[in-house]
Scaffold this motif. Structure first.
Motif, PDB file in Angstrom:
ATOM      1  N   ALA A  35       0.810  -1.581   0.281  1.00 43.11           N
ATOM      2  CA  ALA A  35       0.366   0.028  -0.046  1.00 43.11           C
ATOM      3  C   ALA A  35       0.899   1.357   0.286  1.00 43.11           C
ATOM      4  O   ALA A  35       0.990   2.303  -0.607  1.00 43.11           O
ATOM      5  CB  ALA A  35      -0.577   0.074   1.126  1.00 43.11           C
ATOM      6  N   LEU A  36       1.791   1.422   0.740  1.00 37.87           N
ATOM      7  CA  LEU A  36       2.530   2.456   1.112  1.00 37.87           C
ATOM      8  C   LEU A  36       3.243   2.519  -0.542  1.00 37.87           C
ATOM      9  O   LEU A  36       3.629   3.863  -0.754  1.00 37.87           O
ATOM     10  CB  LEU A  36       3.491   2.230   2.326  1.00 37.87           C
ATOM     11  N   LEU A  37       4.303   1.390  -1.279  1.00 36.78           N
ATOM     12  CA  LEU A  37       4.327   1.369  -2.001  1.00 36.78           C
ATOM     13  C   LEU A  37       3.546   1.489  -3.058  1.00 36.78           C
ATOM     14  O   LEU A  37       3.670   3.000  -4.402  1.00 36.78           O
ATOM     15  CB  LEU A  37       5.421   0.334  -3.284  1.00 36.78           C
ATOM     16  N   SER A  38       2.595   1.728  -3.447  1.00 37.23           N
ATOM     17  CA  SER A  38       1.092   2.150  -4.642  1.00 37.23           C
ATOM     18  C   SER A  38       1.009   3.488  -4.514  1.00 37.23           C
ATOM     19  O   SER A  38       0.876   4.409  -5.296  1.00 37.23           O
ATOM     20  CB  SER A  38       0.140   1.868  -4.262  1.00 37.23           C
ATOM     21  N   GLU A  39       0.904   3.868  -3.061  1.00 38.02           N
ATOM     22  CA  GLU A  39       0.913   5.691  -2.864  1.00 38.02           C
ATOM     23  C   GLU A  39       2.108   6.658  -3.192  1.00 38.02           C
ATOM     24  O   GLU A  39       1.481   7.739  -3.791  1.00 38.02           O
ATOM     25  CB  GLU A  39      -0.453   5.913  -1.312  1.00 38.02           C
ATOM     26  N   THR A  40       2.574   5.483  -2.872  1.00 36.92           N
ATOM     27  CA  THR A  40       4.366   6.101  -2.684  1.00 36.92           C
ATOM     28  C   THR A  40       4.428   6.607  -4.643  1.00 36.92           C
ATOM     29  O   THR A  40       4.660   8.069  -5.189  1.00 36.92           O
ATOM     30  CB  THR A  40       5.286   6.261  -2.587  1.00 36.92           C
ATOM     31  N   TRP A  41       4.011   5.282  -5.310  1.00 38.62           N
ATOM     32  CA  TRP A  41       4.601   5.785  -6.801  1.00 38.62           C
ATOM     33  C   TRP A  41       3.388   6.714  -7.290  1.00 38.62           C
ATOM     34  O   TRP A  41       3.531   7.163  -8.663  1.00 38.62           O
ATOM     35  CB  TRP A  41       4.467   4.482  -6.818  1.00 38.62           C
ATOM     36  N   HIS A  42       2.540   6.733  -6.766  1.00 43.96           N
ATOM     37  CA  HIS A  42       1.253   7.377  -7.786  1.00 43.96           C
ATOM     38  C   HIS A  42       1.584   9.163  -7.330  1.00 43.96           C
ATOM     39  O   HIS A  42       1.538  10.034  -8.523  1.00 43.96           O
ATOM     40  CB  HIS A  42      -0.130   7.008  -6.997  1.00 43.96           C
ATOM     41  N   ALA A  43       2.214   8.960  -6.227  1.00 45.15           N
ATOM     42  CA  ALA A  43       2.030  10.796  -5.531  1.00 45.15           C
ATOM     43  C   ALA A  43       4.033  10.949  -6.469  1.00 45.15           C
ATOM     44  O   ALA A  43       3.641  12.247  -7.221  1.00 45.15           O
ATOM     45  CB  ALA A  43       2.436  11.078  -4.726  1.00 45.15           C
ATOM     46  N   GLU A  98      14.839   8.152 -11.678  1.00 43.83           N
ATOM     47  CA  GLU A  98      14.057   8.140 -13.204  1.00 43.83           C
ATOM     48  C   GLU A  98      14.971  10.236 -12.937  1.00 43.83           C
ATOM     49  O   GLU A  98      14.397  10.878 -12.152  1.00 43.83           O
ATOM     50  CB  GLU A  98      12.477   8.692 -12.875  1.00 43.83           C
ATOM     51  N   PRO A  99      15.016  10.774 -14.150  1.00 45.67           N
ATOM     52  CA  PRO A  99      15.499  11.412 -14.366  1.00 45.67           C
ATOM     53  C   PRO A  99      14.730  12.825 -14.220  1.00 45.67           C
ATOM     54  O   PRO A  99      15.450  14.023 -13.264  1.00 45.67           O
ATOM     55  CB  PRO A  99      16.064  11.569 -15.610  1.00 45.67           C
ATOM     56  N   GLN A 100      13.690  13.245 -14.480  1.00 48.92           N
ATOM     57  CA  GLN A 100      12.667  14.196 -13.563  1.00 48.92           C
ATOM     58  C   GLN A 100      12.370  14.320 -12.061  1.00 48.92           C
ATOM     59  O   GLN A 100      11.973  14.813 -11.915  1.00 48.92           O
ATOM     60  CB  GLN A 100      11.044  13.868 -14.286  1.00 48.92           C
ATOM     61  N   ASN A 101      12.666  13.007 -11.625  1.00 44.50           N
ATOM     62  CA  ASN A 101      12.382  12.592 -10.189  1.00 44.50           C
ATOM     63  C   ASN A 101      13.671  13.634  -9.023  1.00 44.50           C
ATOM     64  O   ASN A 101      14.449  13.300  -8.862  1.00 44.50           O
ATOM     65  CB  ASN A 101      12.620  11.089 -10.133  1.00 44.50           C
ATOM     66  N   LEU A 102      13.802  14.581  -9.064  1.00 45.55           N
ATOM     67  CA  LEU A 102      14.069  15.829  -9.282  1.00 45.55           C
ATOM     68  C   LEU A 102      14.859  15.739  -7.192  1.00 45.55           C
ATOM     69  O   LEU A 102      15.938  16.001  -6.896  1.00 45.55           O
ATOM     70  CB  LEU A 102      14.267  17.198  -9.471  1.00 45.55           C
ATOM     71  N   HIS A 103      13.703  15.098  -6.995  1.00 45.81           N
ATOM     72  CA  HIS A 103      13.946  15.067  -5.362  1.00 45.81           C
ATOM     73  C   HIS A 103      14.502  13.981  -4.664  1.00 45.81           C
ATOM     74  O   HIS A 103      15.207  14.122  -3.777  1.00 45.81           O
ATOM     75  CB  HIS A 103      12.520  14.934  -4.408  1.00 45.81           C
ATOM     76  N   GLU A 158      26.730  10.667  -9.933  1.00 48.54           N
ATOM     77  CA  GLU A 158      26.353  10.008 -11.197  1.00 48.54           C
ATOM     78  C   GLU A 158      27.783   9.488 -12.435  1.00 48.54           C
ATOM     79  O   GLU A 158      28.812  10.516 -12.446  1.00 48.54           O
ATOM     80  CB  GLU A 158      25.873  11.356 -11.966  1.00 48.54           C
ATOM     81  N   VAL A 159      27.247   8.471 -12.457  1.00 50.98           N
ATOM     82  CA  VAL A 159      28.106   7.074 -13.133  1.00 50.98           C
ATOM     83  C   VAL A 159      27.869   7.279 -14.724  1.00 50.98           C
ATOM     84  O   VAL A 159      28.507   6.046 -15.406  1.00 50.98           O
ATOM     85  CB  VAL A 159      28.578   6.626 -12.525  1.00 50.98           C
ATOM     86  N   GLY A 160      26.553   6.627 -15.163  1.00 51.11           N
ATOM     87  CA  GLY A 160      26.182   6.534 -16.460  1.00 51.11           C
ATOM     88  C   GLY A 160      24.177   6.955 -16.609  1.00 51.11           C
ATOM     89  O   GLY A 160      23.733   7.348 -15.662  1.00 51.11           O
ATOM     90  N   SER A 161      23.502   6.260 -17.749  1.00 50.34           N
ATOM     91  CA  SER A 161      22.346   6.629 -17.241  1.00 50.34           C
ATOM     92  C   SER A 161      22.239   5.057 -18.358  1.00 50.34           C
ATOM     93  O   SER A 161      22.958   4.331 -18.813  1.00 50.34           O
ATOM     94  CB  SER A 161      22.280   7.566 -18.225  1.00 50.34           C
ATOM     95  N   THR A 162      20.560   5.059 -18.468  1.00 46.58           N
ATOM     96  CA  THR A 162      20.339   3.650 -18.839  1.00 46.58           C
ATOM     97  C   THR A 162      18.410   4.467 -19.228  1.00 46.58           C
ATOM     98  O   THR A 162      18.012   4.942 -18.505  1.00 46.58           O
ATOM     99  CB  THR A 162      19.864   2.176 -18.148  1.00 46.58           C
ATOM    100  N   ALA A 163      18.591   3.537 -20.820  1.00 46.35           N
ATOM    101  CA  ALA A 163      17.069   3.189 -20.903  1.00 46.35           C
ATOM    102  C   ALA A 163      15.870   2.565 -20.739  1.00 46.35           C
ATOM    103  O   ALA A 163      14.624   2.667 -21.430  1.00 46.35           O
ATOM    104  CB  ALA A 163      17.095   3.588 -22.034  1.00 46.35           C
ATOM    105  N   SER A 164      16.122   1.696 -20.017  1.00 47.10           N
ATOM    106  CA  SER A 164      15.563   0.352 -19.261  1.00 47.10           C
ATOM    107  C   SER A 164      15.600   0.138 -17.648  1.00 47.10           C
ATOM    108  O   SER A 164      16.627  -0.802 -17.338  1.00 47.10           O
ATOM    109  CB  SER A 164      16.129  -0.775 -19.977  1.00 47.10           C
ATOM    110  N   HIS A 165      14.724   1.094 -16.981  1.00 50.28           N
ATOM    111  CA  HIS A 165      15.457   1.344 -15.899  1.00 50.28           C
ATOM    112  C   HIS A 165      14.222  -0.447 -15.162  1.00 50.28           C
ATOM    113  O   HIS A 165      13.615  -0.397 -15.418  1.00 50.28           O
ATOM    114  CB  HIS A 165      13.903   2.187 -14.940  1.00 50.28           C
ATOM    115  N   LEU A 171      11.919   3.468 -19.852  1.00 50.29           N
ATOM    116  CA  LEU A 171      11.956   3.872 -18.858  1.00 50.29           C
ATOM    117  C   LEU A 171      12.922   4.979 -18.112  1.00 50.29           C
ATOM    118  O   LEU A 171      14.409   3.565 -18.071  1.00 50.29           O
ATOM    119  CB  LEU A 171      11.426   3.211 -17.381  1.00 50.29           C
ATOM    120  N   PRO A 172      13.662   5.713 -18.762  1.00 54.12           N
ATOM    121  CA  PRO A 172      14.891   6.356 -18.187  1.00 54.12           C
ATOM    122  C   PRO A 172      16.047   6.059 -16.897  1.00 54.12           C
ATOM    123  O   PRO A 172      14.169   6.608 -16.340  1.00 54.12           O
ATOM    124  CB  PRO A 172      14.924   7.723 -18.617  1.00 54.12           C
ATOM    125  N   ALA A 173      16.639   6.114 -17.364  1.00 49.62           N
ATOM    126  CA  ALA A 173      17.135   6.220 -15.042  1.00 49.62           C
ATOM    127  C   ALA A 173      18.366   6.765 -15.162  1.00 49.62           C
ATOM    128  O   ALA A 173      19.323   6.050 -16.432  1.00 49.62           O
ATOM    129  CB  ALA A 173      17.270   4.541 -14.328  1.00 49.62           C
TER     130      ALA A 173
END
Length: 165
Positions: free
Chosen positions: A17-25, A124-129, A141-148, A154-156
């Motif tokens: 339940a915590l993960l569902s709520e947090t992920w939606h937020a 997630e690159p847009q998850n600035l917090h 930062e050491v790199g990036s991926t297009a498949s989280h 899902l970039p990361a």
């Protein structure tokens, strides 16, 4: 006050339940409600969480105040990278964020892998917090991926922190 402890199977419904709520937020604005429902249904199902609780070379923690679970964290030694612990999840319910719960969970996870020289996390690159949190806690930062995770498209950003031995 929340105390960090090892999770057990009896915690998993509250963690789900915590993960569902947090992920939606956090992710609805990035991916849309439907995609978040799909990902949480797959990644945060009770069988998936149970597999994490029993996984060897891993640690699954919760922040518990005796009434509710306010945060969770899961990390495991990498199967593919030597001496690397991977932080797979670190989430705090939105109403409890910025109260030190994430910091406390992370501080405990850092100490759980004595053979690890580094810890990695994908964000997630847009998850600035989240990016700010990890940078504050010594990640670079050491790199990036297009498949989280196992999800193409899902970039990361890949962050890494050296751990003290």
């Amino acid at each position: 006050m929340f105390f960090v402890r090892t999770a057990s199977e009896r915690d998993l419904e509250k963690v789900r339940a915590l993960l569902s709520e947090t992920w939606h937020a956090t992710y609805d604005t990035f991916y849309g409600v439907e995609k978040v429902n799909e990902l949480t249904g797959r990644w945060h199902s009770l069988p998936a969480l149970k597999a994490q609780v029993v996984r060897k070379n891993a640690e699954f923690l919760v922040a518990d105040d005796g009434r509710q679970i306010g945060g969770m964290g899961f990390a495991a030694m990498s199967d593919t990278q030597a001496k690397t612990a991977v932080l797979h999840q670190l989430y705090v319910l939105p109403k409890f964020q910025r109260q030190g719960i994430g910091r406390d969970i992370f501080a405990e996870l850092e100490t759980c892998f004595p053979d690890a020289e580094r810890m990695r996390v994908e964000v997630e690159p847009q998850n600035l917090h989240a990016l700010a949190f990890y940078r504050t806690h010594g990640f670079n930062e050491v790199g990036s991926t297009a498949s989280h995770g196992d999800e193409p498209g899902l970039p990361a950003i890949i962050l890494e922190k050296m751990l003290l031995g």
